[in-house]
Design a protein around this motif. Structure first.
Motif, PDB file in Angstrom:
ATOM      1  N   GLN A 182      16.350  40.774-100.516  1.00 60.29           N
ATOM      2  CA  GLN A 182      16.777  41.171-101.848  1.00 60.29           C
ATOM      3  C   GLN A 182      17.462  40.271-102.382  1.00 60.29           C
ATOM      4  OE1 GLN A 182      20.388  41.545-102.644  1.00 60.29           O
ATOM      5  NE2 GLN A 182      20.729  41.124-100.824  1.00 60.29           N
ATOM      6  N   SER A 183      17.748  39.658-103.522  1.00 60.21           N
ATOM      7  CA  SER A 183      18.194  38.474-104.208  1.00 60.21           C
ATOM      8  C   SER A 183      19.464  38.601-105.018  1.00 60.21           C
ATOM      9  CB  SER A 183      17.184  37.585-104.997  1.00 60.21           C
ATOM     10  OG  SER A 183      16.666  38.390-106.313  1.00 60.21           O
ATOM     11  N   TRP A 184      19.975  40.007-105.348  1.00 62.93           N
ATOM     12  CA  TRP A 184      20.905  40.189-106.249  1.00 62.93           C
ATOM     13  C   TRP A 184      22.232  39.922-105.801  1.00 62.93           C
ATOM     14  CZ3 TRP A 184      17.574  44.588-105.046  1.00 62.93           C
ATOM     15  CH2 TRP A 184      16.485  44.910-105.845  1.00 62.93           C
ATOM     16  N   TYR A 189      25.996  37.826 -96.727  1.00 66.29           N
ATOM     17  CA  TYR A 189      27.526  38.540 -97.096  1.00 66.29           C
ATOM     18  C   TYR A 189      27.284  40.111 -96.975  1.00 66.29           C
ATOM     19  CZ  TYR A 189      29.592  34.310 -98.510  1.00 66.29           C
ATOM     20  OH  TYR A 189      30.098  32.879 -98.505  1.00 66.29           O
ATOM     21  N   VAL A 190      25.983  40.544 -97.302  1.00 61.35           N
ATOM     22  CA  VAL A 190      25.770  42.028 -97.415  1.00 61.35           C
ATOM     23  C   VAL A 190      25.308  42.481 -95.906  1.00 61.35           C
ATOM     24  CG1 VAL A 190      23.849  43.704 -97.709  1.00 61.35           C
ATOM     25  CG2 VAL A 190      24.416  42.082 -99.554  1.00 61.35           C
ATOM     26  N   SER A 191      25.019  41.608 -95.172  1.00 60.78           N
ATOM     27  CA  SER A 191      24.617  41.912 -93.746  1.00 60.78           C
ATOM     28  C   SER A 191      25.979  41.974 -92.904  1.00 60.78           C
ATOM     29  CB  SER A 191      23.702  41.048 -93.098  1.00 60.78           C
ATOM     30  OG  SER A 191      22.537  40.985 -93.653  1.00 60.78           O
TER      31      SER A 191
END
Length: 215
Positions: A182-184, A189-191
């Motif tokens: 995803q690119s949003w 950082y999400v991980s």
């Protein structure tokens, strides 16, 4: 433990330094300064000499690999570490080493198919899922698992914590893998957020379990 897995240990050591052989074969094609550190968007932001990029990184991985193998093998409760879990530990550094080789050499040779962000998310996802699968089978010891004062003091708490952690880590691995596509929001950082959450939830639940049964 190490003696019983000597052949497997040797094989994993060879795999860990395999990128050195690849780098030597590619030596003349590599630039004098090689990108060895990348931003969360996959853009190079740190460079090393060719010698460090081809040899130094993987010798460091090998040193960590040997250290982990030795420390785990002398655990006072080493008899509680199953051969499968021990071999899992021995697979981590080789996996990281191969990942580093693909990323560093792929970038240096300008291979368009190499996306360090997707690769690092995939690597973290694999580690989370595989470790999550084995956590419930991990018996009480001092080197592998969620080592908190209350889990080490109470085998029932240890088992409870690791059964819960296994489920959360597998879920975290799946979400981490999907986050890479995803690119949003920055995937890395999400991980990292996912990893922190799946690490904290079992730890907090373990403490609450300890408090409930100690009163």
């Amino acid at each position: 433990m190490l003696k019983a897995n000597k052949k497997f240990f040797i094989v994993t050591c060879i795999i860990t330094i395999l990128p050195i052989l690849v780098g030597l074969l590619l030596w003349n094609q590599l630039p004098e300064r090689v990108a060895t550190h990348f931003g969360t968007d996959g853009t190079p932001n740190g460079y090393s000499s060719k010698l460090v990029a081809v040899i130094g990184i993987y010798l460091f991985c090998l040193a960590i690999h040997v250290f982990c193998a030795l420390v785990t093998s002398v655990d006072p409760k080493g008899k509680n570490i199953s051969p499968k879990v021990y071999r899992l530990i021995l697979c981590i550094c080789p996996l990281v080493s191969i990942y580093a080789g693909v990323t560093v050499y792929g970038n240096a040779l300008d291979y368009k198919g190499v996306n360090s962000t997707v690769w690092i998310n995939a690597l973290m996802a694999v580690i989370l899922i595989v470790v999550g699968n084995y956590l419930p089978k991990c018996r009480q010891n001092y080197t592998i698992g969620i080592k908190l004062p209350w889990t080490l003091a109470d085998e029932e708490n240890w088992d409870y914590t690791h059964r819960m952690a296994g489920k959360w880590w597998i879920l975290g691995g799946v979400l981490t893998f999907l986050a890479g596509f995803q690119s949003w929001v920055d995937p890395v950082y999400v991980s990292l957020t996912i990893i922190i959450i799946v690490a904290l939830i079992p730890a907090v639940a373990s403490y609450l379990h300890f408090r409930k049964h100690s009163l």
